[in-house]
Each structure stands twice: as C-alpha cells, then as structure tokens.
Design a protein around this motif. Sequence first.
Motif, PDB file in Angstrom:
ATOM      1  N   HIS A 124      -8.424   5.620  -7.198  1.00 21.79           N
ATOM      2  CA  HIS A 124      -9.062   4.804  -8.239  1.00 21.79           C
ATOM      3  C   HIS A 124     -10.423   4.318  -7.740  1.00 21.79           C
ATOM      4  O   HIS A 124     -11.462   4.651  -8.289  1.00 21.79           O
ATOM      5  CB  HIS A 124      -8.126   3.621  -8.557  1.00 21.79           C
ATOM      6  N   ASN A 125     -10.379   3.539  -6.664  1.00 21.55           N
ATOM      7  CA  ASN A 125     -11.592   2.911  -6.148  1.00 21.55           C
ATOM      8  C   ASN A 125     -11.817   3.429  -4.728  1.00 21.55           C
ATOM      9  O   ASN A 125     -11.040   3.111  -3.836  1.00 21.55           O
ATOM     10  CB  ASN A 125     -11.364   1.398  -6.122  1.00 21.55           C
ATOM     11  N   GLU A 126     -12.832   4.255  -4.532  1.00 20.37           N
ATOM     12  CA  GLU A 126     -13.066   4.848  -3.206  1.00 20.37           C
ATOM     13  C   GLU A 126     -13.832   3.830  -2.355  1.00 20.37           C
ATOM     14  O   GLU A 126     -15.055   3.704  -2.435  1.00 20.37           O
ATOM     15  CB  GLU A 126     -13.819   6.172  -3.380  1.00 20.37           C
ATOM     16  N   THR A 163      -4.565   2.953  -5.835  1.00 17.78           N
ATOM     17  CA  THR A 163      -5.378   1.856  -6.369  1.00 17.78           C
ATOM     18  C   THR A 163      -5.455   0.710  -5.368  1.00 17.78           C
ATOM     19  O   THR A 163      -5.681  -0.454  -5.731  1.00 17.78           O
ATOM     20  CB  THR A 163      -4.862   1.385  -7.750  1.00 17.78           C
ATOM     21  N   ILE A 164      -5.294   1.071  -4.082  1.00 19.29           N
ATOM     22  CA  ILE A 164      -5.296   0.078  -3.011  1.00 19.29           C
ATOM     23  C   ILE A 164      -6.582  -0.765  -3.038  1.00 19.29           C
ATOM     24  O   ILE A 164      -6.550  -1.975  -2.866  1.00 19.29           O
ATOM     25  CB  ILE A 164      -5.133   0.806  -1.648  1.00 19.29           C
ATOM     26  N   GLY A 165      -7.702  -0.121  -3.287  1.00 22.76           N
ATOM     27  CA  GLY A 165      -8.975  -0.831  -3.196  1.00 22.76           C
ATOM     28  C   GLY A 165      -9.472  -1.403  -4.511  1.00 22.76           C
ATOM     29  O   GLY A 165     -10.569  -1.959  -4.559  1.00 22.76           O
ATOM     30  N   GLY A 222      -1.353  -0.106   3.220  1.00 25.25           N
ATOM     31  CA  GLY A 222      -1.580   0.799   2.090  1.00 25.25           C
ATOM     32  C   GLY A 222      -1.319   2.251   2.455  1.00 25.25           C
ATOM     33  O   GLY A 222      -0.754   3.010   1.659  1.00 25.25           O
ATOM     34  N   SER A 223      -1.703   2.640   3.661  1.00 22.35           N
ATOM     35  CA  SER A 223      -1.512   4.042   4.078  1.00 22.35           C
ATOM     36  C   SER A 223      -0.039   4.419   4.056  1.00 22.35           C
ATOM     37  O   SER A 223       0.312   5.568   3.751  1.00 22.35           O
ATOM     38  CB  SER A 223      -2.063   4.263   5.492  1.00 22.35           C
ATOM     39  N   GLY A 224       0.827   3.461   4.380  1.00 19.87           N
ATOM     40  CA  GLY A 224       2.268   3.705   4.300  1.00 19.87           C
ATOM     41  C   GLY A 224       2.650   4.064   2.870  1.00 19.87           C
ATOM     42  O   GLY A 224       3.476   4.955   2.629  1.00 19.87           O
TER      43      GLY A 224
HETATM   44  C1  LIG Z   1      -8.763   3.191  -1.374  1.00 19.98           C
HETATM   45  C2  LIG Z   1      -8.000   2.931  -0.118  1.00 19.98           C
HETATM   46  N1  LIG Z   1      -6.975   3.712   0.190  1.00 19.98           N
HETATM   47  C3  LIG Z   1      -6.258   3.533   1.323  1.00 19.98           C
HETATM   48  C4  LIG Z   1      -6.566   2.519   2.205  1.00 19.98           C
HETATM   49  C5  LIG Z   1      -5.768   2.362   3.450  1.00 19.98           C
HETATM   50  O1  LIG Z   1      -5.036   1.178   3.391  1.00 19.98           O
HETATM   51  P1  LIG Z   1      -4.486   0.474   4.718  1.00 19.98           P
HETATM   52  O2  LIG Z   1      -5.665   0.277   5.619  1.00 19.98           O
HETATM   53  O3  LIG Z   1      -3.881  -0.798   4.223  1.00 19.98           O
HETATM   54  O4  LIG Z   1      -3.485   1.382   5.322  1.00 19.98           O
HETATM   55  C6  LIG Z   1      -7.638   1.680   1.912  1.00 19.98           C
HETATM   56  C7  LIG Z   1      -8.018   0.607   2.840  1.00 19.98           C
HETATM   57  O5  LIG Z   1      -9.120   0.079   2.801  1.00 19.98           O
HETATM   58  C8  LIG Z   1      -8.366   1.870   0.714  1.00 19.98           C
HETATM   59  O6  LIG Z   1      -9.382   1.079   0.379  1.00 19.98           O
END
Ligand SMILES: Cc1ncc(COP(=O)(O)O)c(C=O)c1O
Length: 395
Positions: A137-139, A166-168, A63-65
């Motif tokens: 979106h979702n912290e 909105t990864i989470g 997700g960070s990518g």
């Molecule tokens: C809201 C949110 N953003 C970013 C990330 C980072 O994603 P990743 O660990 O897949 O790089 C996360 C991971 O838990 C997350 O929940």
Amino acid sequence: MLHGHQLRIPGPTTVPERVARASTRPMIDHRSAEFTSVLDDCRKGVQWALQTDNDVLVFPASGSGGLEAAVANLLSPGEPAVFCTAGWFGQTWADIAAAYRVDVVRVDAPWGEPLDARALDRTLGERPDITKVFLTHNETSTGVVNDLPALAEIVKGHGRLLAIDTIGGGLCQPIGVDELAADVVVSCSQKGFLAPPGLAMIAVSPAGLRATETSTCPRWYFDFAAQKACHDVGRTLSTPALSVLYALQEGLAILEEEGLEQVWARHRTAATMIRAGIEAMGLRLFAKAGYRSDTVTVVRSPFVSPDDHSAFLRDLDAEYGLALADGHDRMRGRIFRIGHLGAVVGDDAYAILARLENALEAYGITVDGEPGAALRAARLAAHRSAWSPTIAEVA
Ligand SMILES: Cc1ncc(COP(=O)(O)O)c(C=O)c1O
C-alpha cells in the motif's frame, strides 16, 4: 536536551503517555475472560481501522513476521505468484517468498514511482496460472502511496486473490479493505496505531482462509487456521505479547475517540504542511507528485557526499533533537525519510521544519527564500487544509 526530542522516523513512532501507561498494566492469565476482552477489543479495533468485517489474526511479531505469515499461509513451493515491487519493502516481500521457494513473478516499478496497474493487468492477462497477487500500500522506502482501488480492480477483475502490505500506511490513510475486496492485509502495531512494536495484525477474508487449506508452505507459529481456532475461543496460539496488546487497545481507544476521518485528515494536514515546507526550502521530494504518502515524506539529500549526509543526520538527531531515517539499500546516503504518522499533529510539522532548516543552515546548505520560509509555507498549507493544527491533539 531541554527541548522535546522529535522521533520522526517512519516507525516505531512516539507512544502517547496514555498508551505507555496502559502498557505497564499487570500481567494476567492469558486464558482468562479478562484477556479475551483485551484481545477482542484489539481485533475489533483493527477491523474498524482497516474498514473490514474480515477476521483479524494477531501474532506476536514485527510487520515482517506478518508478511512472512501471508506467504507461508497462501502459497506453495514452486507456485508462481505475482509480487509488485516499487521499493525496499515490496522487494522484501518478494525475497521472503523466494526463501519459501515460491516462483516469484515480479512486476516492478522504479523507486519513487507508483506501481503500474497496466503492467499488472498485462502480467495477469498473460499468466492465467497465477492465482495470487502481493503488493504494498504505502512504500515506506520511497514515500509513495499506491493507488489501491485501481490495483485492486485489476486483481479482482482477473479473479485473483489479493494480499496487501499496509504496514506503513493503513489506518492513517483510507484503505477500505472490504471495498477493495482484499483477502490478506498485513498491518502492525508500531506505525499508525500509537503502540510500540511487537504485534502483526492480519485481516484475512473467507477466501484467504480457504486458500490456506491447499497451501503447502511449511508453517506452525504463523498458521492462520490454528490462530483463528484459538481466537474463536478468545485465546492465542502461543503466549501473547500482553504489554503490547494493552498498548494497542489503548491506542485504538484514542483513535476511536478521534474518529477515523479525523485521523486521515490529521495525517493529510501534517503531510501537506511538511511537503510544502520542504519544497519552500528548495529541497526536492523523491516520490512522484500525485502519489505522495501522508505517512512518510522522502527528500533527496542536498549533500553530494553520502558521508556528509550521514553525519548531518547524526547531528540533526544529537544536536537538534530530530531523528529522521536514512534511505535503504542503494538509496542510503542519497535521501532522508521523515515519518509523520501515529502521534503527529500540525505543531510537529513546524518543529520538524524549523529544526531541519536550522541544521541545514549550520551545515552551510543554502535554503531557498528567507529564513522561516518553510514555516510560512507550512502555515499556509495548514490554513488551506480542512483541519486546524492548533486545536487538534493526540492524547
Ligand atoms: C511498508 C512496510 N513493509 C514492511 C515493513 C517491515 O516491518 P517491520 O520492520 O515491523 O518488520 C515496514 C517497516 O517499516 C514497512 O514500512
């Protein structure tokens, strides 16, 4: 361990057997028609999940990518941009932008509270030079779900571009990307999509794509225009993470069989049950009432010492078969986080609560009420919910 282990951190999440099997399919030529069909299924599936007609770009990354890609494609060094932060992940996005020499203008909310739409409105009113807003979106670090419609209305009312992490949360709780008119929305494979980590899926609007034409941040691997040009002919810019794409395709197929509204209801029910059980034990929730996420519940630690807290989480995993996550940064040792997203049904809520209650009892932490109070509260919450936890199942 005789009982099934419960991996209940907020991602990566448990992968259903059907998905695990799909991910072992043989490698294929990633320039073949067979590959194009896998990629198309995944891109269409993500559009369905995020409720958007925007282009979905798929990158081999966590997700960070995806968050880095959004910064690198939308912004320029020295450009001022608003980053709304209310926890670790909002802060991370702002840190990524700072690394690209963006002039980060933060609109902060205290951890545990939602983003403040009025503060954002004020900042945008004062800064007509800012054209883009980034928010979460979702912290996942605090268990807060932000009021996206209210925030998007402010951003769009000021005529700015909107980028959302909105990864989470995306998919497990309603997001409605097109209704929000969001321009760049970042999701990834290992949260609600039932797949392992390895893919960042990013929905980009026509305005988002146009913004990349004037952005001067350096990029190659994450270049939206280059990836879109490849996707348009059924390919990818670099070698795709084939096994994860197979998994995502299967995960999406399962979710589509279930139906989006049922996916939301399933998460809402599990979250409601867990929250009710936690409070029935006398433990305290971290996120502000009214903004509690359906994908992760954050609980204040009942341990005074952070060392006892960490030892408890280790034992909970090793002895009781329940893996929960510690807090980030300054919240480490002070909260624990229960992930209930992806392959989660009501029965899992019972398992989580029972194991937690047993372990706390063994640690001499007095929980409120009779033993089993958490399970009863969860049962009652399930009973009141529209969805019955005993019949619904994730394949
Ligand atoms: C809201 C949110 N953003 C970013 C990330 C980072 O994603 P990743 O660990 O897949 O790089 C996360 C991971 O838990 C997350 O929940």
